[in-house]
Design a protein around this motif. Sequence first.
Motif, PDB file in Angstrom:
ATOM      1  N   ASP A   1      97.921 131.631  66.187  1.00  0.00           N
ATOM      2  CA  ASP A   1      99.163 131.341  66.099  1.00  0.00           C
ATOM      3  C   ASP A   1      99.917 132.718  66.384  1.00  0.00           C
ATOM      4  OD1 ASP A   1      98.845 128.863  65.786  1.00  0.00           O
ATOM      5  OD2 ASP A   1      99.741 128.451  63.635  1.00  0.00           O
ATOM      6  N   PHE A   2     100.693 133.376  65.336  1.00  0.00           N
ATOM      7  CA  PHE A   2     101.154 134.522  65.591  1.00  0.00           C
ATOM      8  C   PHE A   2     100.922 135.770  64.387  1.00  0.00           C
ATOM      9  CE2 PHE A   2     104.869 137.680  65.985  1.00  0.00           C
ATOM     10  CZ  PHE A   2     104.811 137.897  67.210  1.00  0.00           C
ATOM     11  N   THR A   3     100.819 136.627  64.794  1.00  0.00           N
ATOM     12  CA  THR A   3     100.404 137.903  63.832  1.00  0.00           C
ATOM     13  C   THR A   3     101.277 139.201  64.067  1.00  0.00           C
ATOM     14  OG1 THR A   3      98.135 137.276  63.449  1.00  0.00           O
ATOM     15  CG2 THR A   3      98.647 139.620  62.843  1.00  0.00           C
ATOM     16  N   LEU A   4     102.139 139.589  63.378  1.00  0.00           N
ATOM     17  CA  LEU A   4     103.055 140.636  63.387  1.00  0.00           C
ATOM     18  C   LEU A   4     102.628 141.810  62.539  1.00  0.00           C
ATOM     19  CD1 LEU A   4     105.645 141.689  65.143  1.00  0.00           C
ATOM     20  CD2 LEU A   4     106.857 141.318  62.907  1.00  0.00           C
ATOM     21  N   VAL A   5     102.018 143.087  63.466  1.00  0.00           N
ATOM     22  CA  VAL A   5     101.318 144.104  62.596  1.00  0.00           C
ATOM     23  C   VAL A   5     102.692 145.125  62.450  1.00  0.00           C
ATOM     24  CG1 VAL A   5      99.937 145.909  62.787  1.00  0.00           C
ATOM     25  CG2 VAL A   5      99.461 143.633  64.060  1.00  0.00           C
ATOM     26  N   ILE A   6     103.024 145.536  61.097  1.00  0.00           N
ATOM     27  CA  ILE A   6     103.867 146.507  60.724  1.00  0.00           C
ATOM     28  C   ILE A   6     103.295 147.764  60.636  1.00  0.00           C
ATOM     29  CG2 ILE A   6     105.868 146.858  59.249  1.00  0.00           C
ATOM     30  CD1 ILE A   6     105.911 144.302  60.618  1.00  0.00           C
TER      31      ILE A   6
ATOM     32  N   SER B   1     112.791 128.804  68.731  1.00  0.00           N
ATOM     33  CA  SER B   1     113.020 130.038  69.012  1.00  0.00           C
ATOM     34  C   SER B   1     113.254 130.880  67.845  1.00  0.00           C
ATOM     35  CB  SER B   1     114.339 130.613  70.050  1.00  0.00           C
ATOM     36  OG  SER B   1     114.329 131.800  70.420  1.00  0.00           O
ATOM     37  N   TYR B   2     112.513 132.041  67.616  1.00  0.00           N
ATOM     38  CA  TYR B   2     112.639 132.736  66.202  1.00  0.00           C
ATOM     39  C   TYR B   2     112.753 134.275  66.577  1.00  0.00           C
ATOM     40  CZ  TYR B   2     110.652 128.279  64.554  1.00  0.00           C
ATOM     41  OH  TYR B   2     110.493 126.861  64.327  1.00  0.00           O
ATOM     42  N   LEU B   3     113.143 134.850  65.627  1.00  0.00           N
ATOM     43  CA  LEU B   3     113.107 136.304  65.283  1.00  0.00           C
ATOM     44  C   LEU B   3     112.290 136.667  63.911  1.00  0.00           C
ATOM     45  CD1 LEU B   3     116.854 137.299  65.696  1.00  0.00           C
ATOM     46  CD2 LEU B   3     115.062 137.288  67.325  1.00  0.00           C
ATOM     47  N   PHE B   4     111.769 137.870  63.944  1.00  0.00           N
ATOM     48  CA  PHE B   4     111.176 138.457  62.683  1.00  0.00           C
ATOM     49  C   PHE B   4     111.868 139.644  62.114  1.00  0.00           C
ATOM     50  CE2 PHE B   4     107.817 136.208  65.066  1.00  0.00           C
ATOM     51  CZ  PHE B   4     107.141 135.456  64.140  1.00  0.00           C
ATOM     52  N   SER B   5     112.044 139.729  60.946  1.00  0.00           N
ATOM     53  CA  SER B   5     112.565 140.767  60.018  1.00  0.00           C
ATOM     54  C   SER B   5     111.688 141.328  59.144  1.00  0.00           C
ATOM     55  CB  SER B   5     113.842 140.350  59.287  1.00  0.00           C
ATOM     56  OG  SER B   5     113.271 139.624  58.212  1.00  0.00           O
ATOM     57  N   ALA B   6     111.395 142.833  59.214  1.00  0.00           N
ATOM     58  CA  ALA B   6     110.484 143.435  58.245  1.00  0.00           C
ATOM     59  C   ALA B   6     111.200 144.193  57.285  1.00  0.00           C
ATOM     60  CB  ALA B   6     109.570 144.068  59.307  1.00  0.00           C
ATOM     61  N   THR B   7     110.799 144.299  56.292  1.00  0.00           N
ATOM     62  CA  THR B   7     111.455 145.201  55.186  1.00  0.00           C
ATOM     63  C   THR B   7     110.197 146.037  54.588  1.00  0.00           C
ATOM     64  OG1 THR B   7     111.613 143.581  53.518  1.00  0.00           O
ATOM     65  CG2 THR B   7     113.848 144.035  54.936  1.00  0.00           C
ATOM     66  N   TYR B   8     110.499 147.221  54.164  1.00  0.00           N
ATOM     67  CA  TYR B   8     109.384 147.978  53.411  1.00  0.00           C
ATOM     68  C   TYR B   8     110.162 149.225  52.672  1.00  0.00           C
ATOM     69  CZ  TYR B   8     104.665 150.184  53.108  1.00  0.00           C
ATOM     70  OH  TYR B   8     103.587 150.914  52.638  1.00  0.00           O
ATOM     71  N   THR B   9     109.596 149.122  51.374  1.00  0.00           N
ATOM     72  CA  THR B   9     110.265 150.480  50.577  1.00  0.00           C
ATOM     73  C   THR B   9     110.385 151.708  51.251  1.00  0.00           C
ATOM     74  OG1 THR B   9     109.611 149.095  48.640  1.00  0.00           O
ATOM     75  CG2 THR B   9     110.512 151.333  48.343  1.00  0.00           C
ATOM     76  N   GLY B  10     111.575 152.344  51.357  1.00  0.00           N
ATOM     77  CA  GLY B  10     111.666 153.499  51.860  1.00  0.00           C
ATOM     78  C   GLY B  10     111.858 153.721  53.301  1.00  0.00           C
ATOM     79  N   TYR B  11     112.048 152.480  54.062  1.00  0.00           N
ATOM     80  CA  TYR B  11     112.382 152.380  55.416  1.00  0.00           C
ATOM     81  C   TYR B  11     113.221 151.602  55.745  1.00  0.00           C
ATOM     82  CZ  TYR B  11     107.724 154.806  55.879  1.00  0.00           C
ATOM     83  OH  TYR B  11     106.619 155.578  56.122  1.00  0.00           O
TER      84      TYR B  11
ATOM     85  N   PRO C   1     105.924 126.837  71.361  1.00  0.00           N
ATOM     86  CA  PRO C   1     104.758 127.581  71.497  1.00  0.00           C
ATOM     87  C   PRO C   1     104.887 128.448  72.757  1.00  0.00           C
ATOM     88  CG  PRO C   1     104.540 125.240  72.197  1.00  0.00           C
ATOM     89  CD  PRO C   1     105.860 125.442  71.522  1.00  0.00           C
ATOM     90  N   GLY C   2     104.360 129.431  72.743  1.00  0.00           N
ATOM     91  CA  GLY C   2     104.146 130.431  73.692  1.00  0.00           C
ATOM     92  C   GLY C   2     102.929 131.335  74.185  1.00  0.00           C
ATOM     93  N   HIS C   3     102.849 132.169  74.777  1.00  0.00           N
ATOM     94  CA  HIS C   3     101.667 133.001  75.236  1.00  0.00           C
ATOM     95  C   HIS C   3     101.539 134.300  74.307  1.00  0.00           C
ATOM     96  CE1 HIS C   3     101.205 130.258  78.675  1.00  0.00           C
ATOM     97  NE2 HIS C   3     102.393 130.414  79.054  1.00  0.00           N
ATOM     98  N   ASN C   4     102.433 134.600  73.522  1.00  0.00           N
ATOM     99  CA  ASN C   4     102.279 135.800  72.594  1.00  0.00           C
ATOM    100  C   ASN C   4     101.723 135.412  71.320  1.00  0.00           C
ATOM    101  OD1 ASN C   4     103.352 137.639  74.542  1.00  0.00           O
ATOM    102  ND2 ASN C   4     105.492 136.870  74.011  1.00  0.00           N
ATOM    103  N   TYR C   5     100.805 135.809  70.999  1.00  0.00           N
ATOM    104  CA  TYR C   5     100.058 135.755  69.739  1.00  0.00           C
ATOM    105  C   TYR C   5     100.030 136.806  68.741  1.00  0.00           C
ATOM    106  CZ  TYR C   5      97.415 132.247  72.501  1.00  0.00           C
ATOM    107  OH  TYR C   5      97.415 131.084  73.358  1.00  0.00           O
ATOM    108  N   SER C   6     100.378 137.909  69.025  1.00  0.00           N
ATOM    109  CA  SER C   6     100.633 138.894  68.193  1.00  0.00           C
ATOM    110  C   SER C   6     101.562 139.864  68.660  1.00  0.00           C
ATOM    111  CB  SER C   6      99.410 139.714  68.036  1.00  0.00           C
ATOM    112  OG  SER C   6      98.857 140.395  69.114  1.00  0.00           O
ATOM    113  N   ASP C   7     102.044 140.794  67.932  1.00  0.00           N
ATOM    114  CA  ASP C   7     102.996 142.175  68.421  1.00  0.00           C
ATOM    115  C   ASP C   7     102.984 142.956  67.330  1.00  0.00           C
ATOM    116  OD1 ASP C   7     104.506 143.749  69.901  1.00  0.00           O
ATOM    117  OD2 ASP C   7     106.155 142.008  70.091  1.00  0.00           O
ATOM    118  N   THR C   8     103.383 144.179  67.453  1.00  0.00           N
ATOM    119  CA  THR C   8     103.760 145.445  66.707  1.00  0.00           C
ATOM    120  C   THR C   8     104.846 146.017  66.650  1.00  0.00           C
ATOM    121  OG1 THR C   8     101.220 145.895  66.968  1.00  0.00           O
ATOM    122  CG2 THR C   8     102.485 147.614  65.989  1.00  0.00           C
TER     123      THR C   8
END
Length: 809
Positions: free
Chosen positions: A29-34, A76-86, A97-104
């Motif tokens: 499906d989809f994986t976002l690497v932080i 259509s979606y966005l992703f937000s990432a939060t991490y302590t100190g960043y 559905p789309g052709h992108n299965y992951s992003d970084t």
Amino acid sequence: MTLKTRCLLVLLFLSSIAFAQSSGAAKPDFTLVILTETGQAAEGATVKLIKDDKPVKSALADARGAARFDAIPAGSYLFSATYTGYKPQLSRAYKFPGHNYSDTIKLQPLNTALKEVNIVAHAPLVQQKDGKTILNVDASVTSTGSTVLEVLEKSPGVSVDRNGGISLQGKAGVMVMIDDKQTYLSGADLNNLLSSMSSSQVSQIELITNPTAKYDASGNAGIINIKTKKNRQKGFNGTFTSSVGQGVYPKNNNSLVLNFRTGKINTFFSYSMNLVQYLTNIYALRKYYDSSNNITAKLDQPSYFSGTSFNNTIKTGLDYSVTDKTTIGVVLGGTLVNRNGNNRAVATWLNTSDVVDSAISTTNHNKNRFKNGSVNLNLRHTLSLSQTLGADVDYLHYNIQSEQNFNNSLLAPGGYQELSRSNIPTSISILSGKIDYSIKTDQYGTFQSGYKSSYSSTDNAALYENLNNGLWSEDYSKSNQFLYKENINAVYGTFEKKYAKITAQAGLRYEYTSYKAHQLGNILQQDSAFKRNYGGFFPSGFISYQADSSHSFTLTAGRRIDRPIFQNLNPFYFIINKYTYQTGNPYLLPQYSWNFELSHQYKNLLTTTLLYSNIKNYFSQLFLNDAAKGILLYSQGNVGSTHNYGLSSTLSVSPVNWWSLTFQALYNHKQLKGFNGNTYTSQADQLNINTNNQFTIAKIYTAELSGFYTTRARNDIQEQLYPTGQLSLGISRPILKKRATLKFSARDIFYTNAMEGLTQFPNATEYFKLTRDTRVFTLAFTYRFGKSYKVTGRSDGSAGDEKDRVGNG
């Protein structure tokens, strides 16, 4: 273990790696690497899926920084990432559905000190993650100033009996770990260690009822992993905590955690010092019966135990990034516990009319010293974007010293005095090494395998002396020396895969155990020696079905083993009082269990689980009666089998925005069959209720009202426990511009947390009630300093799977 067997295990490990590398791919499906600005994985980062400026679902980044999202509806979606100190970061738009299965995405650090960070959220008390129930200890105000054992006593699904035995979801046989390493302790020694550790040292407690094959197969009921605080932030930073408490006696707990990270080097240091005065009152009434079940005599035994426990723990280490792909580290640790006590007891013999026949007064001064030193060397290497390799070597040494001085006096005209003393030293050395390999076969598939070998050596002596005519002479009927050596080799493999709405994992672990034991003789007792070799397969796995965005179902299963505790194999005597001894059993065999769970989760609000477990060769206390001497012996044996049926329900909800409620109810029906080769059955229905209420007051104060209640229960065939529980409250607030926190708590307000029950011996029964210093009022201060840049974790070593089996009788 033969060379042939060792080679077979290594070949299995290597072939499993080859199998993993040849696995095919599957559609994700989809994986976002932080990642952080240095390219390291942002483990624990929070990633949210956003549609029309509203969060749809969220996920936490794993050890590789990967946050996975399943069953994303079209749109259509966005992703937000939060991490302590960043700095919080928003991704570009994605269409599904789309052709992108992951992003970084890479995060950028905040250039602000901790004093400028505005804390607006609190970690929840209970979380469900990766098959674990996670308790965030700092989120509980009423845990302030308490010991780790006291935190466990009020944790959902956990119970502690009067002998220090810990049960999880109504099942005994828990493997207790600290920072992914077993404690190597059991019974009274584990109880003493956990009751000397302050909750301020602990960040989380993980309750794992069905561990994967990556873990050692030990622990029929699962694993309790106590994770101590580690400051993982960039730059120089730390935390200092101090608390004072007052029950019947005062208590003081202090801890300091420091960390410095710059460039390729990360150093860390932690120290804790706890000074606690303890109190335990025990009342026991023993009744003896004839063959017609008529009372022939009674033994009334009130006992009073008090003393001090002084605990010092230190841990320090260094991580060095040799390259971007390779990190090496060393960790040094040590623990010193000094426990001194004075015990008083009066044993009064009564006839059938309750007339005093005789009375014995016993005083006992005891000293216990517990020393532990540990060294860990670890290596982490990234073979490729999808493959990692880790290795650990651990050496641990334990030195346990127990000294007792008894004075038994007959309370009668012309009475006598009996003076005796004992010295029971124990030395344990453990060398362990392991290697773990992991590969992501595709975006939704992961394979892990590993090999581990551990060697344990125990030297346990028991020297008893009696004072006769002013001279001390050895009591050869009780003295002995017990030598024990054990080697365990293991290989495992696990494979996890997701397809559409189904996620499944299957694992298999093989363990081969060989041990030798030698009881040295003396002028009254002959030498005796025994050895045994055995191996076994331990499958485990789960299958999970995500029905929709709100409902999921999971079925887990696994086979596990509990090996006898080292000292439980030693047939020497440990004196409890003049009429009660404890002894080991050299014929103890391992106990095996199958555990099954079927759970349903509704969002993050309600989790309902059906439980079943079956244990064969069940460990249970045995109570043996020496009628000629009027002595009862506590021992352990394989008594047959036990069936445990359970139903649990956990609710986490916020009725209003200032009130969070966590509630759990656990029902168990137990059937225990067999007794020392004879037909014997017992059963029990028990209910455990645990609740925690968190309140936010005036946006500054955090208040808590929590408690638990347990109905009648049974952990052993011959012992029934009566209802018990407690109610606690607390309040906290930030001070010093939110760089510090002040907490006040009142634990066991109504002083109801006693351990009470009835034990059935052969031709005897014993009612008991154990009361401790549990009603405590505590004030605690925590100060944080430094910067809030969080970094990834470090290895906790390979020797984590033997510690639960060290005891001191």
